[in-house]
Design a protein around this motif. Structure first.
Motif, PDB file in Angstrom:
ATOM      1  N   LYS A 179      46.838  41.604  33.277  1.00 43.61           N
ATOM      2  CA  LYS A 179      46.326  41.778  34.638  1.00 43.61           C
ATOM      3  C   LYS A 179      45.055  40.982  34.919  1.00 43.61           C
ATOM      4  CE  LYS A 179      48.335  46.352  35.353  1.00 43.61           C
ATOM      5  NZ  LYS A 179      48.078  47.750  35.769  1.00 43.61           N
ATOM      6  N   LYS A 699      42.696  53.149  41.644  1.00 36.40           N
ATOM      7  CA  LYS A 699      42.910  51.715  41.840  1.00 36.40           C
ATOM      8  C   LYS A 699      41.698  50.862  41.455  1.00 36.40           C
ATOM      9  CE  LYS A 699      46.275  52.271  45.583  1.00 36.40           C
ATOM     10  NZ  LYS A 699      46.643  51.877  46.969  1.00 36.40           N
ATOM     11  N   TRP A 700      40.647  51.498  40.924  1.00 33.53           N
ATOM     12  CA  TRP A 700      39.432  50.755  40.620  1.00 33.53           C
ATOM     13  C   TRP A 700      39.012  51.077  39.197  1.00 33.53           C
ATOM     14  CZ3 TRP A 700      34.024  51.577  43.339  1.00 33.53           C
ATOM     15  CH2 TRP A 700      33.172  50.529  42.925  1.00 33.53           C
ATOM     16  N   GLN A 741      38.088  45.608  38.050  1.00 34.00           N
ATOM     17  CA  GLN A 741      39.327  45.249  38.740  1.00 34.00           C
ATOM     18  C   GLN A 741      39.583  46.263  39.852  1.00 34.00           C
ATOM     19  OE1 GLN A 741      42.212  45.228  35.560  1.00 34.00           O
ATOM     20  NE2 GLN A 741      41.858  43.070  35.106  1.00 34.00           N
ATOM     21  N   GLN A 743      42.560  47.249  42.807  1.00 28.53           N
ATOM     22  CA  GLN A 743      43.870  47.080  43.417  1.00 28.53           C
ATOM     23  C   GLN A 743      43.786  47.477  44.886  1.00 28.53           C
ATOM     24  OE1 GLN A 743      46.446  45.755  41.711  1.00 28.53           O
ATOM     25  NE2 GLN A 743      45.151  45.597  39.889  1.00 28.53           N
ATOM     26  N   TRP A 748      47.312  42.990  47.410  1.00 23.64           N
ATOM     27  CA  TRP A 748      46.062  42.295  47.143  1.00 23.64           C
ATOM     28  C   TRP A 748      45.340  42.948  45.964  1.00 23.64           C
ATOM     29  CZ3 TRP A 748      44.283  37.831  49.270  1.00 23.64           C
ATOM     30  CH2 TRP A 748      44.914  37.375  50.433  1.00 23.64           C
ATOM     31  N   SER A 749      44.633  42.135  45.180  1.00 27.35           N
ATOM     32  CA  SER A 749      43.816  42.643  44.080  1.00 27.35           C
ATOM     33  C   SER A 749      42.624  41.710  43.885  1.00 27.35           C
ATOM     34  CB  SER A 749      44.622  42.761  42.785  1.00 27.35           C
ATOM     35  OG  SER A 749      45.190  41.519  42.442  1.00 27.35           O
ATOM     36  N   GLN A 751      38.993  40.850  41.146  1.00 25.72           N
ATOM     37  CA  GLN A 751      38.388  41.055  39.835  1.00 25.72           C
ATOM     38  C   GLN A 751      37.079  40.280  39.742  1.00 25.72           C
ATOM     39  OE1 GLN A 751      40.708  40.854  36.025  1.00 25.72           O
ATOM     40  NE2 GLN A 751      39.369  39.106  35.613  1.00 25.72           N
TER      41      GLN A 751
END
Length: 875
Positions: A179, A699-700, A741, A743, A748-749, A751
């Motif tokens: 990822k 998501k984080w 990271q 999400q 979309w993502s 980092q």
């Protein structure tokens, strides 16, 4: 020696074959080849009896129940597991079966009653289902049942809430790189920057816990191109193809004895899809661009893969150099300003296949071709002062060409008798050709008119052939025995010559520097035994020992033998882990490692591309020995995973870089410094590292760590009166990293990543600190068939500056390097083809050579004006 070793391996294979035919059926469930545990489909009644303790005399009805067993972490099917039907009232098994190759199972003809199912298999925790009732006509499908790994058997802890990032095992830490956004479009060195305990300097040289004495493997395999130059080999491997990186700080006896600080094993992505596929990976940036195409075809028992990857880079750097040497009672000071422009091109092409000869036998083969075309243009403006009076000024234009091509071919066979019991034979041929040349124009400092020319030609070949056989078998349910043998035959040939010319440009052999050569043959015979024992109280012991005998034949300048004696080493290893309450794990380890010199240290070619910083090897180096100890604790507290470790290393006869003033009698410039390698006294290192990973939200995620170590070094160097003097140095180095990271919605993502490494002590000085950071975003395309991304690196300011200092009784040096490495890149990936998942393919074994000391790039400091020493490293 070769005949004796081949006879040993042949005898070992014959013994294994005879042993397997004589193994008692009561222990292993029948002869191999008949299905799970050796049973064939016609022995269903006996299969139930041996697996569950019941027979076909169980009560009958028309009820039916079915399900699928899968691994709780990977989601892959668990084949040949035992499923027992338990009577709730009596708590005794009354029926049972096993899962098939897809994890599926079913029980039919069940009589009415209250039951539960019990699932069990080696390496997994035994799990019971909830009670259920069977009535007439019941047809119950339980769907997927997840089996968690048994910590007592596997000796591993999986990070809670983010299994895709870190896995900790009894002897290693696994960093899963799937990822990583900002590394996309980069190479392997970009991925290794994110891995806990590793440091990657500005030149791409890798160190583990402050030591560059490590082994780098790719899919458990060595390569002569890695032996030649680790930093350049990593640039050939695309980041997009890396699945995970294993940091093995305490290798077991199964691994080759070399790699004082440990082993780094890079695992590439293996296509587990069925059908015909094509993956496209492309990227374009201010400093580098890349293009990769990887195709695969899998049908039935056969799988074929074909891939190609190319990466072009372009970068510039500048440096200043001020150094002072004492020669004949006179102080010589030199000052140099240098600029460099790099234009490296790297390529890698692979072809592989695997074939299932039978249900329990597989054959795999791979061919990999790698190429490197590294061209660097340098300009060096140098001023020389004697007692602070200017005596000379020079202007040099230098063109460096470091070219290489490598071929790796391997053929591997594996036979599995039952889970955790297998025999493998692995072979590998590897060859690398290297050319390391430089061409220098000497110019008049005022007019720029050509006044002379110099050229150094250095051609090398590095070749090795490896045979390896390994066998492992469980001893009862909680013990595992491993042993094997290995033979490595290596040949290195290095040839060099020097040419000079005047203003006319014509070149002829340099009478002051005669041509030379080095032929180096190294044969290694090794055997090992390793034993793993798991106690009922959750202690895991993995102990073993390895014996290696090394014979060396070396000749310099065609007919001058080098007297390098053979040597033998017995290297023990002990790894202990203890599962604590709350999912915590405590680990302790001890091992002894050896470090053989590589060709970069041995090659006697004198590289004078920069006449102030001359590099040459030492053919008479002997190996070093290191004792390692480690203690670590890992735990999960709510949503946060923590890992803390302390370690110590004691190295005797350490191979280190040594700088001495240039000897004008040998034709070197006044004020020059020669860098070579010697076996020096002792080196002691003590340190600690802390790593964490936490999920701030679903998501984080945020992860990072801090590491530091204290190093003491002692050795000898030339003194003012010409006699050797003992010198020592010590210091503390601290570094850290932080990565987050996020999400986002609609594919979309984002980092962010940052890294810092403080000053690093050396025997004769200190290498400067450096840092790096990056920010990236990515958007998945429809159906996740591809993605497009944007990443920026070191985008604030104008690059990275690193300051390195050297000091000893006869010299001092201050070297400041400035690398203009700001980068902005766009990446694109897309997948074409029809793809369906197939059942888990049987893993293959392969040769794993990890036994040669690499160049101490960490001490070099990344000097753009300095030509690297030529040649590969004998492995």
């Amino acid at each position: 020696m070769r005949k004796q070793l081949l006879l040993v391996l042949l005898t070992l294979g014959l013994w294994i074959g005879l042993t397997e035919t004589q193994t008692t059926y009561a222990q292993f469930g029948g002869p191999p080849g008949g299905g799970p545990g050796g049973f064939n489909n016609q022995d269903n009644g006996r299969k139930k009896a041996e697996f569950t303790g019941v027979t076909d005399d169980a009560p009958k009805g028309n009820g039916k129940i079915a399900g699928i067993l899968v691994d709780s972490t990977s989601g892959k099917p668990v084949e040949f597991a035992t499923i027992a039907l338990m009577n709730v009232k009596t708590n005794k098994p009354i029926d049972g079966t096993t899962s098939d190759a897809k994890g599926s199972f079913s029980l039919s003809k069940l009589a009415p009653g209250e039951y539960r199912l019990q699932y069990s298999f080696i390496g997994y925790k035994t799990r019971d289902s909830k009670p259920f009732t069977v009535v007439k006509g019941t047809d119950l499908n339980l769907g997927s049942i997840k089996l968690p790994a048994d910590i007592r058997m596997l000796g591993e802890v999986v990070v809670t809430g983010n299994a895709a990032l870190i896995e900790e095992k009894v002897d290693r830490l696994v960093f899963n790189a799937d990822k990583d956004i900002t590394a996309k479009g980069g190479d392997a060195s970009d991925v290794l920057k994110r891995v806990p305990m590793l440091s990657v300097d500005l030149d791409g040289n890798v160190s583990l816990r402050g030591s560059s004495n490590i082994r780098v493997l790719i899919n458990n395999k060595p390569s002569t191109i890695v032996a030649a130059n680790v930093a350049d080999a990593l640039k050939q491997l695309p980041a997009d193809m890396i699945k995970s990186v294993e940091v093995i700080t305490s290798p077991s006896a199964k691994y080759d004895a070399e790699g004082a600080a440990g082993i780094i094993n890079i695992i590439t992505k293996k296509n587990t899809l069925h059908g015909l596929t094509l993956n496209v990976d492309a990227g374009a940036g201010l400093r580098a661009s890349n293009l990769g195409l990887n195709g695969s075809y899998r049908q039935g028992k056969l799988g074929i893969t074909l891939g190609g990857f190319g990466r072009a880079m372009y970068n510039r750097a500048s440096s200043t150099l001020d150094q002072t040497t004492l020669s004949g009672g006179q102080s010589i000071r030199t000052s140099q300003a240098g600029t460099a422009f790099d234009k490296p091109i790297f390529g890698q092409y692979t072809l592989g296949f695997d074939y299932d000869l039978a249900k329990n036998q597989s054959l795999s083969a791979n061919v990999r071709y790698g190429t490197r075309n590294f061209i660097q243009q340098q300009q060096q403006l140098t001023s020389t002062f004697a007692n602070e009076a200017l005596v000379n000024m020079t202007n040099r234009d230098v063109n460096r060409k470091d070219l290489s091509n490598s071929v790796d071919m391997n053929l591997d066979y594996v036979r599995t008798f039952k889970p955790q019991q297998e025999w493998s034979i692995s072979t590998q041929y590897s060859r690398t050709g290297l050319t390391n040349n430089y061409f220098a124009d000497l110019l008049n400092n005022s007019t720029g008119i050509l006044t002379g020319r110099q050229q150094n030609l250095n051609n090398n070949t590095n070749q090795e052939v490896t045979f390896q056989s390994d066998y492992q078998t469980p001893v009862r349910k909680n013990q595992l025995l491993e042993f094997g043998g290995k033979a490595i035959m290596r040949q290195v040939d290095s040839r060099y010559q020097y040419l000079v010319g005047g203003s006319s440009g014509e070149l002829s052999l340099d009478p002051t520097n005669p041509a030379g050569s080095l032929k180096y043959s190294q044969n290694i015979a090794a055997g090992y035994i390793s034993y793993t024992y798991v106690t009922p109280s959750k202690y895991t012991f993995k102990v073993g020992t390895r014996y290696e005998h090394t014979g060396i034949t070396a000749t310099a300048n065609e007919n001058t033998p080098l007297n390098i004696p053979a040597y033998s080493n017995l290297v023990p290893s002990i790894n202990v882990s203890k599962g604590l309450k709350g999912g915590s794990t405590l680990k302790a380890a001890y091992n002894r490692r050896i470090q053989r010199p590589g060709l970069q240290q041995l090659n006697p070619n004198v590289n004078t591309a920069n006449p102030l910083m001359i590099m040459t090897g030492n053919p008479n180096l002997s190996p070093e020995l290191t004792d390692n100890v480690e203690l670590s604790l890992s735990s999960t507290i709510k949503k946060t995973y923590l890992n803390a470790a302390v370690f110590g290393r004691l190295t005797n006869n350490a191979i280190s870089q040594v700088r001495i003033p240039g000897d004008t009698l040998l034709g070197f410039a006044k004020g020059s410094i020669i860098t070579t390698f010697q076996n020096l006294g002792v080196q002691r290192t003590f340190g600690a590292n802390v790593f964490f990973n936490t999920n701030l939200t679903s998501k984080w995620s945020l992860n990072g760590g801090v590491d530091g170590y204290y190093m003491y070094m002692q050795g000898t160097t030339a003194g003012v009166d010409g006699k050797s003097v003992t010198i020592s140095n010590s210091g503390i180095s601290i570094g850290g990293r932080l990565m987050s990271q996020l999400q986002l919605n609609k594919g979309w993502s984002a980092q962010v990543f940052s890294f810092f490494r403080g000053p690093n002590p050396q025997l004769q000085g200190t290498m400067g600190s450096f840092y790096m950071y990056s920010l990236g975003v990515r958007k998945d395309l429809a159906s996740k068939r591809g993605s497009i991304g944007l990443a920026a690196e070191n985008f604030v300011g104008n690059g990275v500056t690193m300051r390195t200092t050297l000091n000893s009784p006869l010299l001092s040096q201050v070297n400041v390097n400035h690398l203009y490495n700001s980068n902005l890149k766009v990446t694109f990936t897309y997948r074409i083809g029809k793809m369906t998942f197939e059942e888990n393919r049987r893993k293959s074994r392969s040769v794993s050579n990890d036994d040669v000391k690499g160049g101490e790039g960490g001490e070099g400091g990344g000097q753009p004006q300095q030509a690297a020493p030529a040649g590969g490293r004998p492995r």
